[in-house]
Design a protein around this motif. Structure first.
Motif, PDB file in Angstrom:
ATOM      1  N   PRO A  79       0.796  -1.234   0.000  1.00  0.00           N
ATOM      2  CA  PRO A  79       0.000   0.000   0.000  1.00  0.00           C
ATOM      3  C   PRO A  79       0.825   1.280   0.000  1.00  0.00           C
ATOM      4  O   PRO A  79       0.328   2.329  -0.409  1.00  0.00           O
ATOM      5  CB  PRO A  79      -0.830  -0.126   1.284  1.00  0.00           C
ATOM      6  CG  PRO A  79      -0.051  -1.060   2.157  1.00  0.00           C
ATOM      7  CD  PRO A  79       0.586  -2.038   1.227  1.00  0.00           C
ATOM      8  N   ASP A  80       2.063   1.202   0.449  1.00  0.00           N
ATOM      9  CA  ASP A  80       2.899   2.394   0.448  1.00  0.00           C
ATOM     10  C   ASP A  80       3.644   2.581  -0.868  1.00  0.00           C
ATOM     11  O   ASP A  80       3.914   3.721  -1.271  1.00  0.00           O
ATOM     12  CB  ASP A  80       3.918   2.334   1.587  1.00  0.00           C
ATOM     13  CG  ASP A  80       3.258   2.399   2.958  1.00  0.00           C
ATOM     14  OD1 ASP A  80       2.191   3.038   3.066  1.00  0.00           O
ATOM     15  OD2 ASP A  80       3.802   1.804   3.905  1.00  0.00           O
ATOM     16  N   LEU A  81       3.984   1.476  -1.514  1.00  0.00           N
ATOM     17  CA  LEU A  81       4.831   1.555  -2.697  1.00  0.00           C
ATOM     18  C   LEU A  81       4.054   1.504  -4.008  1.00  0.00           C
ATOM     19  O   LEU A  81       4.408   2.188  -4.970  1.00  0.00           O
ATOM     20  CB  LEU A  81       5.867   0.425  -2.668  1.00  0.00           C
ATOM     21  CG  LEU A  81       6.889   0.510  -1.539  1.00  0.00           C
ATOM     22  CD1 LEU A  81       7.819  -0.692  -1.549  1.00  0.00           C
ATOM     23  CD2 LEU A  81       7.690   1.798  -1.621  1.00  0.00           C
ATOM     24  N   ALA A  82       3.016   0.699  -4.048  1.00  0.00           N
ATOM     25  CA  ALA A  82       2.268   0.551  -5.300  1.00  0.00           C
ATOM     26  C   ALA A  82       1.742   1.869  -5.855  1.00  0.00           C
ATOM     27  O   ALA A  82       1.766   2.079  -7.072  1.00  0.00           O
ATOM     28  CB  ALA A  82       1.127  -0.438  -5.110  1.00  0.00           C
ATOM     29  N   PRO A  83       1.295   2.784  -5.019  1.00  0.00           N
ATOM     30  CA  PRO A  83       0.760   4.033  -5.569  1.00  0.00           C
ATOM     31  C   PRO A  83       1.765   4.847  -6.384  1.00  0.00           C
ATOM     32  O   PRO A  83       1.364   5.691  -7.185  1.00  0.00           O
ATOM     33  CB  PRO A  83       0.322   4.801  -4.309  1.00  0.00           C
ATOM     34  CG  PRO A  83      -0.002   3.737  -3.320  1.00  0.00           C
ATOM     35  CD  PRO A  83       1.037   2.685  -3.557  1.00  0.00           C
ATOM     36  N   THR A  84       3.047   4.595  -6.202  1.00  0.00           N
ATOM     37  CA  THR A  84       4.034   5.359  -6.966  1.00  0.00           C
ATOM     38  C   THR A  84       3.986   5.015  -8.458  1.00  0.00           C
ATOM     39  O   THR A  84       4.544   5.752  -9.275  1.00  0.00           O
ATOM     40  CB  THR A  84       5.453   5.098  -6.445  1.00  0.00           C
ATOM     41  OG1 THR A  84       5.827   3.738  -6.686  1.00  0.00           O
ATOM     42  CG2 THR A  84       5.547   5.398  -4.959  1.00  0.00           C
ATOM     43  N   LEU A  85       3.352   3.901  -8.796  1.00  0.00           N
ATOM     44  CA  LEU A  85       3.215   3.503 -10.197  1.00  0.00           C
ATOM     45  C   LEU A  85       1.858   3.903 -10.774  1.00  0.00           C
ATOM     46  O   LEU A  85       1.556   3.555 -11.917  1.00  0.00           O
ATOM     47  CB  LEU A  85       3.386   1.984 -10.321  1.00  0.00           C
ATOM     48  CG  LEU A  85       4.682   1.404  -9.779  1.00  0.00           C
ATOM     49  CD1 LEU A  85       4.669  -0.116  -9.897  1.00  0.00           C
ATOM     50  CD2 LEU A  85       5.887   1.987 -10.486  1.00  0.00           C
ATOM     51  N   ASP A  86       1.090   4.631 -10.005  1.00  0.00           N
ATOM     52  CA  ASP A  86      -0.290   4.954 -10.385  1.00  0.00           C
ATOM     53  C   ASP A  86      -0.359   6.265 -11.170  1.00  0.00           C
ATOM     54  O   ASP A  86      -0.834   7.292 -10.682  1.00  0.00           O
ATOM     55  CB  ASP A  86      -1.154   5.040  -9.126  1.00  0.00           C
ATOM     56  CG  ASP A  86      -2.638   5.172  -9.446  1.00  0.00           C
ATOM     57  OD1 ASP A  86      -3.006   5.096 -10.637  1.00  0.00           O
ATOM     58  OD2 ASP A  86      -3.428   5.357  -8.489  1.00  0.00           O
ATOM     59  N   TYR A  87       0.140   6.218 -12.392  1.00  0.00           N
ATOM     60  CA  TYR A  87       0.062   7.382 -13.276  1.00  0.00           C
ATOM     61  C   TYR A  87       0.052   6.899 -14.719  1.00  0.00           C
ATOM     62  O   TYR A  87       0.568   5.815 -15.036  1.00  0.00           O
ATOM     63  CB  TYR A  87       1.226   8.356 -13.045  1.00  0.00           C
ATOM     64  CG  TYR A  87       2.589   7.781 -13.374  1.00  0.00           C
ATOM     65  CD1 TYR A  87       3.177   7.998 -14.614  1.00  0.00           C
ATOM     66  CD2 TYR A  87       3.290   7.011 -12.444  1.00  0.00           C
ATOM     67  CE1 TYR A  87       4.415   7.456 -14.918  1.00  0.00           C
ATOM     68  CE2 TYR A  87       4.522   6.465 -12.736  1.00  0.00           C
ATOM     69  CZ  TYR A  87       5.089   6.700 -13.978  1.00  0.00           C
ATOM     70  OH  TYR A  87       6.315   6.155 -14.282  1.00  0.00           O
ATOM     71  N   SER A  88      -0.545   7.676 -15.577  1.00  0.00           N
ATOM     72  CA  SER A  88      -0.629   7.343 -16.997  1.00  0.00           C
ATOM     73  C   SER A  88      -0.486   8.610 -17.823  1.00  0.00           C
ATOM     74  O   SER A  88      -0.808   9.712 -17.359  1.00  0.00           O
ATOM     75  CB  SER A  88      -1.966   6.677 -17.335  1.00  0.00           C
ATOM     76  OG  SER A  88      -2.111   5.428 -16.690  1.00  0.00           O
ATOM     77  N   HIS A  89      -0.009   8.426 -19.053  1.00  0.00           N
ATOM     78  CA  HIS A  89       0.101   9.542 -19.992  1.00  0.00           C
ATOM     79  C   HIS A  89      -0.692   9.239 -21.256  1.00  0.00           C
ATOM     80  O   HIS A  89      -0.867   8.072 -21.634  1.00  0.00           O
ATOM     81  CB  HIS A  89       1.565   9.796 -20.366  1.00  0.00           C
ATOM     82  CG  HIS A  89       2.380  10.356 -19.239  1.00  0.00           C
ATOM     83  ND1 HIS A  89       2.159  11.607 -18.720  1.00  0.00           N
ATOM     84  CD2 HIS A  89       3.425   9.830 -18.535  1.00  0.00           C
ATOM     85  CE1 HIS A  89       3.040  11.838 -17.754  1.00  0.00           C
ATOM     86  NE2 HIS A  89       3.806  10.780 -17.618  1.00  0.00           N
ATOM     87  N   ILE A  90      -1.143  10.287 -21.907  1.00  0.00           N
ATOM     88  CA  ILE A  90      -1.795  10.145 -23.200  1.00  0.00           C
ATOM     89  C   ILE A  90      -0.727   9.966 -24.273  1.00  0.00           C
ATOM     90  O   ILE A  90       0.459  10.201 -24.021  1.00  0.00           O
ATOM     91  CB  ILE A  90      -2.698  11.367 -23.497  1.00  0.00           C
ATOM     92  CG1 ILE A  90      -1.872  12.662 -23.511  1.00  0.00           C
ATOM     93  CG2 ILE A  90      -3.820  11.451 -22.469  1.00  0.00           C
ATOM     94  CD1 ILE A  90      -2.690  13.903 -23.859  1.00  0.00           C
ATOM     95  N   PRO A  91      -1.086   9.523 -25.481  1.00  0.00           N
ATOM     96  CA  PRO A  91      -0.084   9.309 -26.535  1.00  0.00           C
ATOM     97  C   PRO A  91       0.763  10.551 -26.810  1.00  0.00           C
ATOM     98  O   PRO A  91       0.339  11.690 -26.572  1.00  0.00           O
ATOM     99  CB  PRO A  91      -0.938   8.928 -27.743  1.00  0.00           C
ATOM    100  CG  PRO A  91      -2.155   8.277 -27.151  1.00  0.00           C
ATOM    101  CD  PRO A  91      -2.428   9.057 -25.892  1.00  0.00           C
TER     102      PRO A  91
END
Length: 388
Positions: A79-91
């Motif tokens: 729960p502390d580390l996984a959120p750091t990967l929670d981002y996305s970009h458009i093309p």
């Protein structure tokens, strides 16, 4: 998002979570406003040097968050580390066109035979076939992703396909301000305690580094690239050129693409070897001041050494920094690092939030004035803000 307490987690998912715990710990240790091409044309005064402006960039510009089922496992057990990967970009083309992005970042893995990253074996833990069915991944060439087997979702699967996206937008908008592409090479192995068959990346040696240059040349004609040789000109070293004469003016930089190596250590040393002042190379490197190759600098945390970025900018180096990292600033709506980055004069302000994530906060990063560039606050030269 968290797993409901009543949801059972099967043993294989639990074991995967244990695997991911060590993996993410290792990886994370190292690791709007609407805009369009007409805004580039509004930057008048083609005698302005390209380093007398400040631009907006994105971090891991290809990245898409992991699929929900895999992400839920990460959230449940990390729960502390996984959120750091929670981002996305458009093309990429949409970033250039709608978000005013003029600096991007691509991570590349070597795959000279093709197929090395065509299987996503962690999907078998959810009852799926490991084969991705993505034809591009079977083709020889560099692949673009964040972490093999775990965090591999991307808007463009191969380095060449990403480059073609950049070229297509550039060709359609030939008067654009220069675009800078950071390239990070990756070859880190991850543990596979379940013997699922996780791929072992190939070492990113000299041959692989040469393939970066080759693939770039396969997409872009020479005149569309801004190379170290162009900046060095008749000077003895690249560093002397940027400290004495400076970077090219917009009249010479518009419509062109500049590349830089994001790595230090072995990859940088191998890339420079045999190419003093980066002669004949495509990528600039994060070489330290006082070396012949010094021109581009990466200082990711503008808060870590107050005054350093300002000093580098004043001397004439081009600098990239980050406004945020690991989703932390967006979740807390903390603008401290963002504001320091903008004030530092760093030329490329990299973010995961050119637009807010409404699930987090109103946090976002744009340039003051809302354009695709502004006069550099530390080294503006003759840049007139009234013309921007």
């Amino acid at each position: 998002m968290t797993l409901p307490p009543e949801r059972a987690v099967n043993p294989r998912k639990f074991t995967l979570a244990v695997l991911l715990s060590g993996l993410v710990l290792n990886l994370l240790a190292g690791c709007s406003n609407s805009s369009n091409s007409s805004a580039d044309s509004s930057v008048s005064g083609d005698d302005i040097l390209m380093n007398q402006l400040q631009y907006l960039g994105t971090h891991n510009s290809y990245h898409i968050r992991a699929k929900q089922d895999l992400f839920e496992v990460l959230l449940a057990f990390l729960p502390d580390l996984a959120p750091t990967l929670d981002y996305s970009h458009i093309p990429l083309q949409e970033q250039f066109q709608t978000q005013g992005i003029r600096q991007i970042e691509l991570d590349v893995f070597d795959d000279p035979q093709g197929g090395l990253y065509a299987n996503h074996v962690a999907r078998t833990l959810f009852g799926e076939d490991a084969a991705s069915g993505i034809a591009e991944l079977d083709e020889p060439g560099l692949k673009v992703l964040h972490v093999q087997e775990i965090d591999y979702e991307t808007t463009c699967y191969t380095f060449v396909s990403c480059l073609k996206e950049i070229k297509a937008w550039s060709d359609a908008n030939p008067n654009h301000l220069p675009i800078t592409v950071l390239v990070e090479v990756k070859d880190e192995e991850i543990p596979d305690p379940l013997n699922l068959g996780f791929v072992t990346p190939l070492p990113f040696g000299i041959d692989a580094l040469n393939r970066i240059d080759t693939e770039i040349h396969s997409v872009f004609p020479r005149e569309q690239l801004l190379l170290p040789d162009d900046v060095r000109g008749e000077f003895v070293t690249l560093e002397l050129a940027v400290l004495d004469r400076g970077w090219p003016p917009l009249s010479q930089a518009r419509g062109r693409i500049m590349f830089a190596l994001d790595n230090s250590g072995g990859p940088l040393e191998n890339y420079v070897a045999g190419h003093p002042s980066l002669e004949g190379r495509v990528l600039f490197t994060d070489s330290p001041p006082g070396t012949p190759e010094a021109a581009f600098m990466k200082r990711n945390n503008p808060l870590s050494n107050p005054g350093e970025i300002e000093s580098l900018v004043e001397q004439g180096y081009i600098v990239r920094t980050r406004a945020d990292a690991d989703t932390e600033q967006a979740r807390s709506n903390d603008t401290t690092q963002r504001d320091a980055a903008l004030a530092s004069g760093a030329h490329f302000i990299s973010t995961d939030y050119p637009v807010p994530n409404p699930d987090f906060s109103a946090y976002q990063v744009t340039l003051p004035g809302g354009g695709v560039a502004r006069c550099n606050p530390v080294n503006p030269g003759d840049c007139d803000p009234d013309l921007l």
